[in-house]
Design an enzyme around this catalytic site. Structure first.
Site, PDB file in Angstrom:
ATOM      1  N   LYS A 111       0.823  -1.218   0.000  1.00  0.00           N
ATOM      2  CA  LYS A 111       0.000   0.000   0.000  1.00  0.00           C
ATOM      3  C   LYS A 111       0.853   1.262   0.000  1.00  0.00           C
ATOM      4  CE  LYS A 111      -4.417  -1.650   1.623  1.00  0.00           C
ATOM      5  NZ  LYS A 111      -5.542  -1.557   2.510  1.00  0.00           N
ATOM      6  N   LYS A 194      -4.928  -8.762  -6.447  1.00  0.00           N
ATOM      7  CA  LYS A 194      -6.180  -9.130  -5.763  1.00  0.00           C
ATOM      8  C   LYS A 194      -7.299  -8.141  -6.120  1.00  0.00           C
ATOM      9  CE  LYS A 194      -6.351  -6.860  -1.290  1.00  0.00           C
ATOM     10  NZ  LYS A 194      -6.776  -6.913   0.068  1.00  0.00           N
ATOM     11  N   LYS A 197     -11.209  -3.002  -3.170  1.00  0.00           N
ATOM     12  CA  LYS A 197     -12.146  -1.863  -3.193  1.00  0.00           C
ATOM     13  C   LYS A 197     -11.485  -0.621  -3.748  1.00  0.00           C
ATOM     14  CE  LYS A 197     -13.567  -2.800   1.378  1.00  0.00           C
ATOM     15  NZ  LYS A 197     -12.324  -2.606   2.088  1.00  0.00           N
TER      16      LYS A 197
HETATM   17  N1  AQP Z   1      -9.746 -10.124  -3.149  1.00  0.00           N
HETATM   18  C1  AQP Z   1     -10.053 -10.715  -1.998  1.00  0.00           C
HETATM   19  N2  AQP Z   1     -10.185 -12.057  -1.939  1.00  0.00           N
HETATM   20  C2  AQP Z   1     -10.507 -12.661  -0.773  1.00  0.00           C
HETATM   21  N3  AQP Z   1     -10.703 -12.002   0.403  1.00  0.00           N
HETATM   22  C3  AQP Z   1     -10.578 -10.669   0.373  1.00  0.00           C
HETATM   23  N4  AQP Z   1     -10.709  -9.735   1.333  1.00  0.00           N
HETATM   24  C4  AQP Z   1     -10.492  -8.512   0.796  1.00  0.00           C
HETATM   25  N5  AQP Z   1     -10.206  -8.621  -0.515  1.00  0.00           N
HETATM   26  C5  AQP Z   1     -10.247  -9.953  -0.809  1.00  0.00           C
HETATM   27  C6  AQP Z   1     -11.042 -10.022   2.716  1.00  0.00           C
HETATM   28  O1  AQP Z   1     -12.065  -9.145   3.131  1.00  0.00           O
HETATM   29  C7  AQP Z   1     -11.863  -8.808   4.504  1.00  0.00           C
HETATM   30  C8  AQP Z   1     -11.877  -7.339   4.701  1.00  0.00           C
HETATM   31  O2  AQP Z   1     -10.798  -6.741   4.042  1.00  0.00           O
HETATM   32  P1  AQP Z   1     -10.709  -5.157   4.036  1.00  0.00           P
HETATM   33  O3  AQP Z   1     -11.585  -4.636   2.997  1.00  0.00           O
HETATM   34  O4  AQP Z   1     -10.934  -4.634   5.391  1.00  0.00           O
HETATM   35  O5  AQP Z   1      -9.242  -4.864   3.693  1.00  0.00           O
HETATM   36  P2  AQP Z   1      -8.387  -5.381   2.523  1.00  0.00           P
HETATM   37  O6  AQP Z   1      -8.030  -6.795   2.802  1.00  0.00           O
HETATM   38  O7  AQP Z   1      -7.271  -4.392   2.361  1.00  0.00           O
HETATM   39  O8  AQP Z   1      -9.377  -5.337   1.259  1.00  0.00           O
HETATM   40  P3  AQP Z   1      -9.413  -4.291   0.067  1.00  0.00           P
HETATM   41  O9  AQP Z   1     -10.659  -4.514  -0.718  1.00  0.00           O
HETATM   42  O10 AQP Z   1      -8.133  -4.340  -0.703  1.00  0.00           O
HETATM   43  O11 AQP Z   1      -9.581  -2.943   0.816  1.00  0.00           O
HETATM   44  P4  AQP Z   1      -8.863  -1.588   0.511  1.00  0.00           P
HETATM   45  O12 AQP Z   1      -8.965  -1.407  -0.968  1.00  0.00           O
HETATM   46  O13 AQP Z   1      -9.637  -0.605   1.291  1.00  0.00           O
HETATM   47  O14 AQP Z   1      -7.468  -1.727   0.985  1.00  0.00           O
HETATM   48  C9  AQP Z   1     -10.554  -9.458   4.933  1.00  0.00           C
HETATM   49  O15 AQP Z   1     -10.852 -10.661   5.598  1.00  0.00           O
HETATM   50  C10 AQP Z   1      -9.865  -9.714   3.635  1.00  0.00           C
HETATM   51  O16 AQP Z   1      -8.975 -10.800   3.737  1.00  0.00           O
END
Ligand code: AQP
Length: 332
Positions: A111, A194, A197
């Site tokens: 990040k 991956k 969001k």
């Molecule tokens: N692509 C994914 N595949 C499987 N699991 C996922 N999770 C997130 N993306 C995937 C799981 O969702 C939960 C919450 O994650 P989060 O949104 O709090 O943070 P993150 O993991 O950083 O997800 P994002 O979408 O990438 O968020 P942003 O963009 O805000 O940083 C976790 O259990 C995660 O494993």
């Protein structure tokens, strides 16, 4: 019966990755475990957020949890900032976590990228706040996607070293739990990244707020290849986009990738993508519809938030008292 804790950041609309990697598993587990699910808004601000967008996404996330099948009568749902004890515990844990442990966290490296000196300190210490979220409720299990496994392992290390340092079992040491299918859903544009969001391309993900036409369009336009589908999973090696689409199909259909390939072996994406689009719309449309219904009555969502907060504050205070006692603070 153990206790599970998990959360999602309200950084934007929740995605299919959040659903298959986390929430779907929560729904199954809530019947067998004492379950606590959080909208982790204090994590969201580790990267800049527009205040109105953060507020909106926080309501949406909680509504989406319920729409996906989290039952407020079975599980405790709340918003992280409503229980400020998390932040207090995070401070104590910051003072018990070596920087070397945080330096190993791959999510910070991903990040922060080349901007390590300009991103906010909170992004670096995020995993310590996550450890506080889990440890404050003595969670035994933490259902997460694969990307969060390293943070749960750090949380275990923090709990073990704290208990050893103060020679008492202040914290329960939790275990990560990952789904068999869907632990790492990839971007629809690039099968090596991956689904996230915060990816600048909306076409890279399926949002749980997308309507049927948008879901079908995104799947139709998803990056794939010109080959037909193989008959075994081994045949998907070095085909990350194809592997991702088959993974999504299997996770949504609650079956194995082998069974999906058994049905579609020899077929190209001209056949597979429409079948996947139909399945995705069938599974996700009711969630989107229910989320919108719930959002029309913010009072009801706030009642769920209040109920969770009121139940959890005494539990959180009890853990804080134990921590402060162990560390040598004067408690009155
Ligand atoms: N692509 C994914 N595949 C499987 N699991 C996922 N999770 C997130 N993306 C995937 C799981 O969702 C939960 C919450 O994650 P989060 O949104 O709090 O943070 P993150 O993991 O950083 O997800 P994002 O979408 O990438 O968020 P942003 O963009 O805000 O940083 C976790 O259990 C995660 O494993």
């Amino acid at each position: 019966m153990g206790r599970i804790f998990s959360g999602i950041q309200p950084t934007s609309n929740l995605t299919l990755g959040n659903y298959l990697g986390a929430i779907k598993n929560w729904v199954t587990m809530q019947s067998e475990h004492d379950s606590i699910f959080c909208v982790v808004d204090m994590h969201a601000i580790t990267v800049p957020q527009e205040p109105e967008a953060l507020r909106k996404a926080t309501y949406e996330a909680l509504a989406t949890y319920i729409a996906c099948g989290i039952d407020p009568k079975k599980s405790t749902l709340f918003v992280q900032s409503h229980v400020p004890q998390h932040a207090e515990l995070a401070w104590y844990l910051n003072c018990a976590t070596p920087m070397g442990w945080l330096n190993r966290m791959t999510q910070f490296k991903d990040k922060a990228g080349k901007n390590r000196d300009s991103v906010m300190t909170g992004l670096y210490t995020y995993p310590v706040l996550m450890a506080a979220d889990i440890l404050i409720y003595h969670a035994t299990h933490v259902p997460v996607g694969e990307d969060q496994k390293q943070h749960v392992e750090l949380c275990r290390d923090i709990a073990i070293s704290f208990n050893q340092r103060f020679e008492r079992e202040v914290f329960t040491v939790p275990q990560p739990i990952m789904p068999k299918q869907g632990a790492r859903i990839k971007s629809l544009r690039d099968g090596t990244k991956k689904m996230s969001k915060s990816d600048p391309s909306d076409m890279s993900r399926i949002n749980l707020t997308d309507d049927a036409d948008t879901i079908a369009k995104k799947i139709r336009k998803a990056t794939s290849d010109a080959d037909v589908l193989p008959s075994e999973v081994k045949g998907l090696e070095s085909r990350p986009e194809a592997e991702n689409l088959v993974t999504i199909y299997a996770a949504l259909a609650e079956t194995t990738m082998d069974k999906v390939l058994g049905e579609f072996a020899g077929q190209g994406f001209g056949v597979f993508k429409p079948a996947l689009a139909n399945l995705a719309v069938e599974k996700l449309a009711p969630i989107t519809k229910r989320t919108q219904e719930l959002l029309s009555d913010k009072g009801e969502i706030e009642a769920v938030m209040r109920q969770g907060r009121d139940k959890l504050i005494p539990m959180a205070n009890k853990t804080l008292d134990d921590v402060k006692q162990a560390m040598g603070f004067v408690t009155l």
